[in-house]
Design a protein around this motif. Sequence first.
Motif, PDB file in Angstrom:
ATOM      1  N   GLY A   9      -3.181   2.969  -8.239  1.00  0.00           N
ATOM      2  CA  GLY A   9      -2.947   2.344  -7.782  1.00  0.00           C
ATOM      3  C   GLY A   9      -2.262   0.775  -8.252  1.00  0.00           C
ATOM      4  O   GLY A   9      -1.996   1.396  -9.609  1.00  0.00           O
ATOM      5  N   LYS A  10      -2.189  -0.028  -7.670  1.00  0.00           N
ATOM      6  CA  LYS A  10      -1.308  -1.256  -8.538  1.00  0.00           C
ATOM      7  C   LYS A  10      -1.961  -2.151  -8.565  1.00  0.00           C
ATOM      8  O   LYS A  10      -3.067  -2.335  -8.075  1.00  0.00           O
ATOM      9  CB  LYS A  10       0.277  -1.791  -7.486  1.00  0.00           C
ATOM     10  N   TRP A  37      -3.844  -5.831  -8.607  1.00  0.00           N
ATOM     11  CA  TRP A  37      -4.097  -7.119  -8.137  1.00  0.00           C
ATOM     12  C   TRP A  37      -3.175  -7.964  -7.940  1.00  0.00           C
ATOM     13  O   TRP A  37      -3.040  -8.605  -9.164  1.00  0.00           O
ATOM     14  CB  TRP A  37      -5.432  -6.379  -6.948  1.00  0.00           C
ATOM     15  N   TRP A  94       0.567  -1.149   0.019  1.00  0.00           N
ATOM     16  CA  TRP A  94      -0.012   0.002  -0.104  1.00  0.00           C
ATOM     17  C   TRP A  94       1.198   0.647  -0.206  1.00  0.00           C
ATOM     18  O   TRP A  94       0.430   2.312   0.335  1.00  0.00           O
ATOM     19  CB  TRP A  94      -1.085  -0.314   1.193  1.00  0.00           C
ATOM     20  N   GLU A  97       2.674   5.286  -7.104  1.00  0.00           N
ATOM     21  CA  GLU A  97       2.383   4.575  -7.784  1.00  0.00           C
ATOM     22  C   GLU A  97       0.730   4.724  -7.316  1.00  0.00           C
ATOM     23  O   GLU A  97      -0.506   4.209  -7.911  1.00  0.00           O
ATOM     24  CB  GLU A  97       2.436   3.223  -8.647  1.00  0.00           C
ATOM     25  N   TRP A  98       0.608   4.421  -6.184  1.00  0.00           N
ATOM     26  CA  TRP A  98      -0.707   4.607  -5.424  1.00  0.00           C
ATOM     27  C   TRP A  98      -1.409   6.046  -6.024  1.00  0.00           C
ATOM     28  O   TRP A  98      -2.324   6.257  -5.733  1.00  0.00           O
ATOM     29  CB  TRP A  98      -1.066   4.446  -4.017  1.00  0.00           C
TER      30      TRP A  98
END
Length: 144
Positions: free
Chosen positions: A108-109, A111, A99, A103-104
């Motif tokens: 986001g990344k 999953w 988290w 990149e958030w």
Amino acid sequence: MNPRIYKKQAKRAVQLLRSHGDTTKYTPSSEPGVIDEAFPWKRGKWLRRHRPAEYGLWQRISGIPEHTWCDWDGDWDGRDSRAGWVQHYDHARLPADYWEGPEWESGGKPWPRMSTSDRMGMWRYSQIAPGWRWRGGRAVKVKA
């Protein structure tokens, strides 16, 4: 998956969740059928058409531990214990720094996919929390 195996995994999930600190009260379902089917919609449609007896087994199974609640707008919702354990396990297997990072800020990344060995390992007795052990199919806390 067989409905009998599904029910066994749901009962084990209650004990695994309890050992990991979940205080949700799961009660055996009084109505036949499952809340969350263990297969996609297309598979269910195919089962209804080509294997009606097997599809009927999923409609008759009962006694699966489930939790129901009323939303703020008055709608009833629920899930069975197996779905709760899958969600817990899916979050618990993430790396510690998942988290964090720049990149958030940009959305986001992705999953990470669950491998076959992860899916198989999800139901092993070794998934019980530290300080707990199995006694007759139930999770009990080890006395210090």
